[in-house]
Design a protein around this motif. Structure first.
Motif, PDB file in Angstrom:
ATOM      1  N   ILE A  95       9.945   2.211  42.111  1.00  0.00           N
ATOM      2  CA  ILE A  95       9.320   1.336  43.112  1.00  0.00           C
ATOM      3  C   ILE A  95       8.366   0.347  42.433  1.00  0.00           C
ATOM      4  CG2 ILE A  95       7.711   1.285  45.064  1.00  0.00           C
ATOM      5  CD1 ILE A  95       8.944   3.983  45.936  1.00  0.00           C
ATOM      6  N   ILE A  96       7.530   0.855  41.531  1.00  0.00           N
ATOM      7  CA  ILE A  96       6.582  -0.023  40.833  1.00  0.00           C
ATOM      8  C   ILE A  96       7.324  -1.067  40.002  1.00  0.00           C
ATOM      9  CG2 ILE A  96       4.829  -0.105  39.008  1.00  0.00           C
ATOM     10  CD1 ILE A  96       3.850   2.620  39.994  1.00  0.00           C
ATOM     11  N   TYR A 102      10.290  -8.073  40.578  1.00  0.00           N
ATOM     12  CA  TYR A 102      10.809  -9.031  41.550  1.00  0.00           C
ATOM     13  C   TYR A 102       9.788 -10.114  41.880  1.00  0.00           C
ATOM     14  CZ  TYR A 102      13.026 -10.878  45.748  1.00  0.00           C
ATOM     15  OH  TYR A 102      13.595 -11.709  46.677  1.00  0.00           O
ATOM     16  N   TYR A 103       8.540  -9.707  42.099  1.00  0.00           N
ATOM     17  CA  TYR A 103       7.529 -10.678  42.515  1.00  0.00           C
ATOM     18  C   TYR A 103       6.872 -11.397  41.337  1.00  0.00           C
ATOM     19  CZ  TYR A 103       7.866  -8.924  47.274  1.00  0.00           C
ATOM     20  OH  TYR A 103       8.323  -8.580  48.518  1.00  0.00           O
ATOM     21  N   ILE A 107       0.640  -9.790  40.231  1.00  0.00           N
ATOM     22  CA  ILE A 107       0.997  -8.386  40.470  1.00  0.00           C
ATOM     23  C   ILE A 107       1.636  -7.791  39.219  1.00  0.00           C
ATOM     24  CG2 ILE A 107       2.511  -6.837  41.787  1.00  0.00           C
ATOM     25  CD1 ILE A 107       2.225  -8.713  44.155  1.00  0.00           C
ATOM     26  N   ASP A 108       2.536  -8.545  38.646  1.00  0.00           N
ATOM     27  CA  ASP A 108       3.225  -8.085  37.444  1.00  0.00           C
ATOM     28  C   ASP A 108       2.256  -7.949  36.274  1.00  0.00           C
ATOM     29  OD1 ASP A 108       5.466  -7.383  35.844  1.00  0.00           O
ATOM     30  OD2 ASP A 108       5.574  -9.428  35.103  1.00  0.00           O
ATOM     31  N   GLU A 109       1.404  -8.947  36.076  1.00  0.00           N
ATOM     32  CA  GLU A 109       0.477  -8.937  34.941  1.00  0.00           C
ATOM     33  C   GLU A 109      -0.471  -7.745  35.003  1.00  0.00           C
ATOM     34  OE1 GLU A 109       0.016 -10.758  32.167  1.00  0.00           O
ATOM     35  OE2 GLU A 109       1.928 -11.713  32.594  1.00  0.00           O
ATOM     36  N   VAL A 110      -1.106  -7.542  36.142  1.00  0.00           N
ATOM     37  CA  VAL A 110      -2.086  -6.460  36.278  1.00  0.00           C
ATOM     38  C   VAL A 110      -1.408  -5.097  36.138  1.00  0.00           C
ATOM     39  CG1 VAL A 110      -3.714  -5.333  37.851  1.00  0.00           C
ATOM     40  CG2 VAL A 110      -3.657  -7.838  37.689  1.00  0.00           C
ATOM     41  N   THR A 111      -0.280  -4.938  36.850  1.00  0.00           N
ATOM     42  CA  THR A 111       0.410  -3.640  36.821  1.00  0.00           C
ATOM     43  C   THR A 111       0.897  -3.307  35.423  1.00  0.00           C
ATOM     44  OG1 THR A 111       1.141  -3.980  39.107  1.00  0.00           O
ATOM     45  CG2 THR A 111       2.242  -2.260  37.844  1.00  0.00           C
ATOM     46  N   ALA A 154       8.993   2.734  35.115  1.00  0.00           N
ATOM     47  CA  ALA A 154       8.555   1.425  35.622  1.00  0.00           C
ATOM     48  C   ALA A 154       8.967   0.306  34.681  1.00  0.00           C
ATOM     49  CB  ALA A 154       7.046   1.427  35.827  1.00  0.00           C
ATOM     50  N   ARG A 155       8.815   0.504  33.389  1.00  0.00           N
ATOM     51  CA  ARG A 155       9.181  -0.536  32.421  1.00  0.00           C
ATOM     52  C   ARG A 155      10.690  -0.766  32.393  1.00  0.00           C
ATOM     53  NH1 ARG A 155       5.185  -2.123  28.667  1.00  0.00           N
ATOM     54  NH2 ARG A 155       6.844  -2.916  27.318  1.00  0.00           N
ATOM     55  N   ILE A 156      11.466   0.310  32.447  1.00  0.00           N
ATOM     56  CA  ILE A 156      12.928   0.174  32.416  1.00  0.00           C
ATOM     57  C   ILE A 156      13.420  -0.592  33.644  1.00  0.00           C
ATOM     58  CG2 ILE A 156      15.103   1.449  32.593  1.00  0.00           C
ATOM     59  CD1 ILE A 156      13.697   3.663  30.906  1.00  0.00           C
TER      60      ILE A 156
END
Length: 271
Positions: A95-96, A102-103, A107-111, A154-156
């Protein structure tokens, strides 16, 4: 086309070898649900550290408990912990990874910076830190390992979503007004199922090893109940006097790891 791909998968030597190995392990686990030679926690002072015999086909441990019965029970515990670990790790990680990939943007940078920070710790060390907060036991071990496995999934998934999200079929779906959630879960994720399935099987491999390592350190299954890692911990001081006590749970761990590794490699090559 689908049937031909399944036939090709079934003839893959990696899948065949992995399936045979895991079939043997699962057969023992399923048999142990319905029948065991002895109660795995039953102790007998008169039968301590007995060798292999017709009465005890894997011998007995330092408490007089039947090693074969404990291996059957411990294999089930180890597999269930691995399953719980993958449900949490793969579920949350997918999910993460899907959302961040996708977005993109902030969101991507922080996560991903948080994920990178978690990746700085080996999974077992991270699980030990989490266990120190939640305490010891099966439930705590599943939660701890599950959280520790989230970053890798999450990375995969993020990488695969980044690869897929600008493909033509996604652009066509976007032009048709498909919502973001439907895009992610009905269009993108089904098209990365091969990579995800291979990652899950490799994750099972790592989860079995992680459970064995942490239970060996005493933070997983607690006496008198068995897991394969706990049995190795109990048996280490009898390695030379009663080698079957150590070898039997160790061999099952090796078989589980090899089985999942072969299946994961087979699916990877199939894709």
């Amino acid at each position: 086309m689908k049937n031909s791909k399944l036939r090709k998968l079934s003839k893959n030597p990696y899948v065949l070898i992995g399936g045979i190995i895991m079939g043997l392990v699962l057969a023992m686990i399923i048999l142990g649900i319905f029948w065991m030679p002895y109660e795995p926690t039953k102790m007998s002072a008169s039968e301590k550290l007995q060798g292999i015999s017709l009465r005890h086909i894997m011998g007995t441990d330092n408490m007089g408990r039947d090693v074969f019965s404990r291996v059957m029970y411990g294999s089930r515990v180890t597999l269930m912990i691995a399953i719980g670990t993958i449900i949490i790790g793969a579920g949350v990680g997918t999910i993460i990874g899907a959302i961040t990939g996708y977005y993109g943007g902030m969101i991507d940078e922080v996560t991903m910076r948080v994920i990178d920070a978690l990746f700085a710790f080996p999974s077992i060390l991270l699980a030990l830190v989490i266990v120190s907060v939640f305490g010891v036991g099966w439930t705590q071990l599943v939660i701890s390992l599950g959280i520790a496995f989230v970053p890798s999934f999450a990375r995969i998934v993020r990488g695969e979503v980044l690869r897929c999200k600008n493909m033509d079929y996604i652009e066509n779906a976007r032009l048709q007004g498909v919502s973001d959630l439907r895009m992610i879960f009905l269009h993108i994720l089904p098209n990365i199922k091969g990579v995800l399935a291979s990652s899950i099987l490799i994750g099972f491999n790592n989860a079995v090893l992680a459970e064995a390592g942490l239970s060996y350190l005493g933070v997983g299954s607690q006496p008198p109940y068995a897991s394969l890692g706990r049995m190795l911990s109990d048996a280490q001081q009898y390695m030379f006097t009663r080698p079957s006590y150590v070898l039997c749970p160790g061999i099952v761990i090796v078989l589980m790891v090899l089985g999942f590794a072969f299946l994961g490699e087979g699916i990877k090559r199939w894709e």
